[in-house]
Design an enzyme around this catalytic site. Structure first.
Site, PDB file in Angstrom:
ATOM      1  N   LYS A 149      69.252 -12.876 -47.878  1.00  0.00           N
ATOM      2  CA  LYS A 149      70.282 -13.894 -47.644  1.00  0.00           C
ATOM      3  C   LYS A 149      71.512 -13.191 -47.100  1.00  0.00           C
ATOM      4  O   LYS A 149      71.745 -12.010 -47.367  1.00  0.00           O
ATOM      5  CB  LYS A 149      70.644 -14.602 -48.957  1.00  0.00           C
TER       6      LYS A 149
ATOM      7  N   GLY B 150      75.874 -34.503 -51.472  1.00  0.00           N
ATOM      8  CA  GLY B 150      75.875 -33.592 -50.321  1.00  0.00           C
ATOM      9  C   GLY B 150      75.174 -34.231 -49.136  1.00  0.00           C
ATOM     10  O   GLY B 150      74.000 -34.607 -49.214  1.00  0.00           O
TER      11      GLY B 150
ATOM     12  N   GLY C 287      75.201 -32.880 -45.809  1.00  0.00           N
ATOM     13  CA  GLY C 287      75.215 -31.961 -44.668  1.00  0.00           C
ATOM     14  C   GLY C 287      73.852 -32.003 -43.999  1.00  0.00           C
ATOM     15  O   GLY C 287      73.204 -33.056 -43.936  1.00  0.00           O
TER      16      GLY C 287
ATOM     17  N   GLY D 122      71.080 -32.968 -46.817  1.00  0.00           N
ATOM     18  CA  GLY D 122      71.300 -34.303 -47.386  1.00  0.00           C
ATOM     19  C   GLY D 122      71.136 -35.414 -46.371  1.00  0.00           C
ATOM     20  O   GLY D 122      70.498 -36.431 -46.636  1.00  0.00           O
TER      21      GLY D 122
END
Ligand code: NAD
Length: 414
Positions: free
Chosen positions: A103, A215, A217, A220
């Site tokens: 990540k 959420g 974004g 979502g």
């Protein structure tokens, strides 16, 4: 409160007793293989220079090249990126992809930068990490605060440095430069498949109707689309500023703007009429978490009234809250499964880039469906046999795959 990394390790420890083999190798998963901290200088539009702090955590690569998103967020920390790197390693193993886990993150609020500053920052991140990433080393993708445009700049920078067109170095790119038509909606679609299959297996199909989504974004907004199309009633949605609630059902298609290809884009939340805290406590059949980690925790879990939770956000539920939900028979579809559609989509984008070809959107959706349904039925069977929850089952199967590969690779130097 325990850190995000500590809470992720707690889930790992909870799953450990169900491991059948190679338990002595488990310590390999207690720390990342490599953590790189970067300081990226960016010339801002006002002529001044600003230094941005960032990380790339390459957690584990026993199963294949490192793979995982890059997050741009003002509160990102090394601990968060480390936890997300571990989650990626487990997620890729759980779903059966030939990838390790990684990540990245930069501590920045991307909304405060103009397009040129954002491009310089994205390219600067790649300049510093160039020797450590690439199609066979570590393949980043979008996460919170990043998008296909940022992936295009990063891929271009990587190609400029290498002297070759390296489209397989990043996934989640715009379609015109080797991206997949399905990648943007892939995480949301995968979550929808997990929900559909769990409803079938638990004989709840048709019984779950009302939904609240935290959420809106990338993840979502797409899952809202799939839920709406399938006839679920979305009664509440929210973003970081607050949410909208209408018990008769929201007019999702009007609130969320269309983007090309007919998929929904970001949803515009007008004057909020509900707080995020109250959204999480709504009396709905299904709660979808698609914002940030730790949203359901020790302090608010007792207020949750939903019958089921689809955890699309990585680390959306803390371990203590998870235990409480399990005791109270709230069915949790955990992040490790629910949010893996994105990386499956990425895998097919990466494969197509290697072959200098492309898969159609329908093709990728079918492949996501196959991967997710197969993984889910394996996990469901394992969970039933061991009398553990879906999260522990997915963790156990993922850990066993990583440890088996570690043993076969012989890379422990033991
Ligand atoms: P995004 O930046 O596109 O959207 C995040 C959304 O959450 C925004 O609407 C934001 O306003 C909202 N938000 C932030 N803080 C909030 C809060 N406290 N309460 C309510 N809303 C809040 O990010 P995304 O890509 O949609 O990712 C969402 C989650 O899904 C993250 O946990 C991410 O790690 C995970 N995830 C994303 C992908 C992907 O493909 N993008 C894949 C797997 C997992």
């Amino acid at each position: 409160m325990a850190s995000f990394f500590d809470t992720t390790i707690k889930f790992l420890e909870k799953a450990a007793p169900s491991l059948d083999a190679n338990r002595e190798l488990l310590p390999i998963l207690y720390a990342p293989k490599r953590t790189v901290k970067v300081a990226i200088p960016v010339k801002m539009s006002n002529g001044k220079m600003r230094i941005f702090e960032g990380w790339r955590v390459q957690y584990n690569d026993a199963l294949g090249p490192f793979k995982g998103g890059i997050r741009f967020h003002q509160e990102t920390t090394e601990d968060e990126v480390k936890a997300l790197g571990l989650l990626m390693a487990l997620k890729n193993a759980a779903i059966g992809l030939p990838y390790g886990g990684a990540k990245g993150g930069i501590r920045v609020d991307p909304k405060t930068l103009d397009a040129i500053e954002l491009e310089r920052l994205s390219r600067g991140y790649v300049d510093i990490l160039y020797p450590l990433i690439g199609p066979s080393r570590d393949v980043p993708a979008p996460d919170v605060g990043t998008n296909p445009q940022i992936m295009a700049w990063m891929t271009d920078e990587f190609s400029l440095l290498s002297g070759f067109a390296e489209s397989a170095a990043f996934t989640g790119k715009p379609q015109i430069v080797g991206g997949s038509a399905a990648r943007n909606a892939a995480t949301g679609y995968g979550g929808f498949v997990v929900l559909r299959e769990v409803l079938k297996m638990t004989k709840n199909a048709g019984k779950i109707k009302t939904v609240a989504v935290q959420g809106v974004g990338n993840v979502g907004s797409h899952i809202i689309n799939f839920l709406d199309e399938a006839g679920f009633k979305v009664v509440a949605i929210s973003d970081s500023k607050g949410g909208m609630y209408d018990k008769k059902g929201l007019k999702v298609r009007e609130i969320c703007s269309k983007i090309s290809g007919g998929m929904l884009g970001q949803c515009e939340i007008g004057a909020p009429n509900i707080t995020n805290e109250s959204l999480l406590a709504l009396d709905v059949d299904l709660l979808v978490l698609a914002a940030m980690e730790g949203q359901i925790n020790e302090s608010n879990v007792k207020k949750v009234r939903a019958k089921m939770i689809l955890e699309m956000a990585n680390g959306g539920i803390t371990p203590l809250a998870d235990t409480y939900l399990e005791k109270n028979k709230v069915m949790v579809m955990p992040d490790i499964l629910a949010s893996s559609g994105g990386v499956v989509g990425s895998y097919f984008e990466w494969s197509a880039n290697w072959q200098r070809s492309a898969f159609s959107k329908e093709d990728v959706f079918t492949k996501i469906d196959d991967f997710m349904s197969r993984t889910l039925s394996e996990d469901y069977e394992f969970a039933k046999k061991r009398n553990i929850n879906l999260r522990s089952a997915a963790y156990s199967l993922a850990i066993m795959r990583i440890l088996e590969a570690t043993k076969v690779n012989g890379s422990t130097h033991a």
